[in-house]
Structure formats: structure tokens, C-alpha cells
Motif scaffolding. Structure first.
Motif, PDB file in Angstrom:
ATOM      1  N   MET A  54      13.882   0.841   8.695  1.00 54.66           N
ATOM      2  CA  MET A  54      13.025   1.907   8.126  1.00 54.66           C
ATOM      3  C   MET A  54      13.473   1.405   6.035  1.00 54.66           C
ATOM      4  O   MET A  54      13.771   0.455   6.321  1.00 54.66           O
ATOM      5  N   GLY A  55      11.948   1.537   5.912  1.00 51.65           N
ATOM      6  CA  GLY A  55      11.643   1.436   4.332  1.00 51.65           C
ATOM      7  C   GLY A  55      12.557   1.395   3.646  1.00 51.65           C
ATOM      8  O   GLY A  55      13.526   2.683   3.660  1.00 51.65           O
ATOM      9  N   THR A  56      12.206   0.914   2.655  1.00 46.59           N
ATOM     10  CA  THR A  56      13.838   1.680   1.285  1.00 46.59           C
ATOM     11  C   THR A  56      12.491   2.445   0.460  1.00 46.59           C
ATOM     12  O   THR A  56      11.143   2.745   0.605  1.00 46.59           O
ATOM     13  N   ASN A  57      13.560   3.690  -0.168  1.00 49.93           N
ATOM     14  CA  ASN A  57      12.602   4.497  -0.983  1.00 49.93           C
ATOM     15  C   ASN A  57      13.063   4.025  -2.383  1.00 49.93           C
ATOM     16  O   ASN A  57      13.987   3.746  -2.711  1.00 49.93           O
ATOM     17  N   SER A  58      11.528   4.381  -3.469  1.00 48.41           N
ATOM     18  CA  SER A  58      10.960   3.695  -4.170  1.00 48.41           C
ATOM     19  C   SER A  58      11.125   4.291  -5.434  1.00 48.41           C
ATOM     20  O   SER A  58      10.809   5.536  -5.275  1.00 48.41           O
ATOM     21  N   SER A  59      12.168   4.179  -6.194  1.00 52.06           N
ATOM     22  CA  SER A  59      12.278   4.609  -7.768  1.00 52.06           C
ATOM     23  C   SER A  59      12.081   4.259  -9.206  1.00 52.06           C
ATOM     24  O   SER A  59      11.557   5.390 -10.453  1.00 52.06           O
ATOM     25  N   ARG A  60      10.696   3.151  -8.772  1.00 57.08           N
ATOM     26  CA  ARG A  60      10.176   2.758  -9.877  1.00 57.08           C
ATOM     27  C   ARG A  60       9.187   3.400 -10.402  1.00 57.08           C
ATOM     28  O   ARG A  60       8.546   3.505 -11.538  1.00 57.08           O
TER      29      ARG A  60
ATOM     30  N   VAL B 195       3.112   0.077 -10.732  1.00 57.69           N
ATOM     31  CA  VAL B 195       4.622  -0.585 -10.270  1.00 57.69           C
ATOM     32  C   VAL B 195       4.955  -0.310  -9.666  1.00 57.69           C
ATOM     33  O   VAL B 195       5.751  -0.948  -8.853  1.00 57.69           O
ATOM     34  N   GLU B 196       4.161   0.434  -8.685  1.00 61.61           N
ATOM     35  CA  GLU B 196       4.343   0.170  -7.404  1.00 61.61           C
ATOM     36  C   GLU B 196       3.041  -0.846  -6.374  1.00 61.61           C
ATOM     37  O   GLU B 196       1.502  -0.434  -5.938  1.00 61.61           O
ATOM     38  N   PRO B 197       3.313  -2.162  -6.047  1.00 62.39           N
ATOM     39  CA  PRO B 197       2.618  -2.634  -5.388  1.00 62.39           C
ATOM     40  C   PRO B 197       2.109  -2.847  -4.015  1.00 62.39           C
ATOM     41  O   PRO B 197       1.375  -2.943  -3.696  1.00 62.39           O
ATOM     42  N   GLU B 198       2.927  -2.072  -3.214  1.00 62.65           N
ATOM     43  CA  GLU B 198       2.715  -1.524  -1.783  1.00 62.65           C
ATOM     44  C   GLU B 198       1.954  -0.344  -1.724  1.00 62.65           C
ATOM     45  O   GLU B 198       2.646   0.447  -2.878  1.00 62.65           O
ATOM     46  N   PRO B 199       1.331  -0.545  -0.491  1.00 63.15           N
ATOM     47  CA  PRO B 199       1.273   0.978  -0.320  1.00 63.15           C
ATOM     48  C   PRO B 199       2.895   1.991  -0.740  1.00 63.15           C
ATOM     49  O   PRO B 199       3.809   1.563   0.307  1.00 63.15           O
ATOM     50  N   LEU B 200       1.963   3.463  -0.368  1.00 66.67           N
ATOM     51  CA  LEU B 200       3.171   4.296  -0.067  1.00 66.67           C
ATOM     52  C   LEU B 200       3.545   4.180   1.677  1.00 66.67           C
ATOM     53  O   LEU B 200       5.086   4.297   1.698  1.00 66.67           O
ATOM     54  N   LEU B 201       2.611   4.640   2.604  1.00 65.12           N
ATOM     55  CA  LEU B 201       3.072   3.992   3.942  1.00 65.12           C
ATOM     56  C   LEU B 201       3.017   2.543   4.241  1.00 65.12           C
ATOM     57  O   LEU B 201       1.411   2.523   3.933  1.00 65.12           O
ATOM     58  N   ALA B 202       3.835   2.520   5.042  1.00 62.93           N
ATOM     59  CA  ALA B 202       3.296   1.034   5.270  1.00 62.93           C
ATOM     60  C   ALA B 202       3.619   1.209   6.999  1.00 62.93           C
ATOM     61  O   ALA B 202       4.112   1.515   7.641  1.00 62.93           O
TER      62      ALA B 202
ATOM     63  N   VAL C 129      -5.337   3.417  13.881  1.00 66.40           N
ATOM     64  CA  VAL C 129      -5.291   5.056  13.403  1.00 66.40           C
ATOM     65  C   VAL C 129      -4.660   5.554  12.166  1.00 66.40           C
ATOM     66  O   VAL C 129      -4.567   5.866  11.087  1.00 66.40           O
ATOM     67  N   LEU C 130      -3.232   4.563  11.766  1.00 63.01           N
ATOM     68  CA  LEU C 130      -2.656   5.371  10.974  1.00 63.01           C
ATOM     69  C   LEU C 130      -2.986   4.715  10.232  1.00 63.01           C
ATOM     70  O   LEU C 130      -2.350   4.984   8.807  1.00 63.01           O
ATOM     71  N   ARG C 131      -3.227   3.281   9.979  1.00 63.48           N
ATOM     72  CA  ARG C 131      -3.621   2.430   8.582  1.00 63.48           C
ATOM     73  C   ARG C 131      -5.149   3.590   8.057  1.00 63.48           C
ATOM     74  O   ARG C 131      -4.657   3.940   6.565  1.00 63.48           O
TER      75      ARG C 131
ATOM     76  N   ALA D 100      -4.229   9.851   2.341  1.00 62.80           N
ATOM     77  CA  ALA D 100      -2.682  10.406   2.421  1.00 62.80           C
ATOM     78  C   ALA D 100      -3.160   9.449   0.920  1.00 62.80           C
ATOM     79  O   ALA D 100      -2.156  10.432  -0.461  1.00 62.80           O
ATOM     80  N   GLU D 101      -2.732   8.200   0.482  1.00 66.88           N
ATOM     81  CA  GLU D 101      -2.815   7.775  -0.423  1.00 66.88           C
ATOM     82  C   GLU D 101      -4.058   8.560  -1.448  1.00 66.88           C
ATOM     83  O   GLU D 101      -2.946   8.548  -2.514  1.00 66.88           O
TER      84      GLU D 101
END
Length: 146
Positions: free
Chosen positions: A1-7, A87-94, A113-115, A121-122
Motif C-alpha cells: 500500500m502507498g503512504t498517505n501524504s500530509s504535505r 508540494v505533491e510531486p506524485e499523482p494522487l493515485l498511481a 483504463v485505470l490511468r 479524477a485528479e
């Protein structure tokens, strides 16, 4: 699982606090230690956040006597989308880092499809964030019941 960013939350808190405090100071300067006290985090986290916000042109630093940070733009012109992009360099969902099994029809077909879905969504989220400014957050924060 990915991490939840608070940045995003830390950066929004930082800019909102600055929008509240900086105009009350003759030089408009605050320190990372002062901001960290409000956010209740380590000043190193705040300095890292301020570095990203500086790179995005939202704050600037002053060195030497009276060193610190100040806003470079009016809080009415800083949107939460600006903050997010800073502050968020990565996409919300990857997508998963590993390539799915290419012999499987789902493994072959699901990434595009997911991309596409994640990209839409982003973009929707960014449109919403563009409607809220730091001034809005400050106003609503000061008027909301605690």
C-alpha cells in the motif's frame, strides 16, 4: 500500500498561518520555528515545506538579521491548487510499480483504463482546489466553531 501524504495539509496550514500573522508584522517576516509551533511539527518539516512553496513562487526567504519567510502573493490569489502543485510531486493515485502479467487479459488491459480514470479524477480534484484560496481557508478557519 502507498503512504498517505500530509504535505498538502502542512503546506495549507503554513500559508494560512502566514496569511494571518505576516500582515501584523512590520516586515511581514515569520520564522519556521514559529510556524512549526502552530502546525505542531518539527521546524525541519516546515523548512522543507517552505522550500517547495518558495520554488513555486508562493513564499520567499530572507537571510541575515531578521531572517525568516514571507508570502510573495496576496492570499486571495493563492489557490489550494497552487499549494497542491507545489508540494505533491506524485499523482494522487498511481498504478502498481510492477507490470501486471502481460499474458493475462486483465493484466494487459487494466493499466490504461485505470490511468485514464485516475487522470480524470485528479483533474477534477484540481478544478475543485482551484476554487478555494488561502484567504478563504483563513476566513473559514477564524469563523468556524472550534
Amino acid at each position: 500500500m502507498g503512504t498517505n501524504s500530509s504535505r498538502m495539509t502542512v503546506a495549507t496550514h503554513t500559508l494560512t498561518w502566514m496569511a494571518h500573522v505576516c500582515p501584523r508584522r512590520p516586515d511581514g517576516i515569520v520564522t519556521s520555528d514559529q510556524i512549526a509551533d502552530s502546525v505542531n511539527t518539527n521546524p525541519v518539516v516546515i523548512r522543507r515545506t517552505l522550500g517547495h512553496l518558495r520554488d513555486a513562487g508562493l513564499v520567499e526567504s530572507r537571510r541575515g538579521v531578521g531572517a525568516g519567510w514571507r508570502l510573495t502573493r496576496d492570499p486571495q490569489t493563492i489557490t489550494l491548487k497552487d499549494v497542491y502543485l507545489a508540494v505533491e510531486p506524485e499523482p494522487l493515485l498511481a498504478l502498481h510499480a510492477a507490470t501486471p502479467n502481460q499474458k493475462c487479459p486483465i493484466g494487459t488491459g487494466i493499466p490504461p483504463v485505470l490511468r485514464d480514470t485516475y487522470d480524470r479524477a485528479e483533474e477534477s480534484m484540481k478544478r475543485e482546489l482551484a476554487t478555494v484560496t488561502i484567504a478563504d481557508v483563513l476566513r473559514d478557519t477564524l469563523t468556524s466553531p472550534s
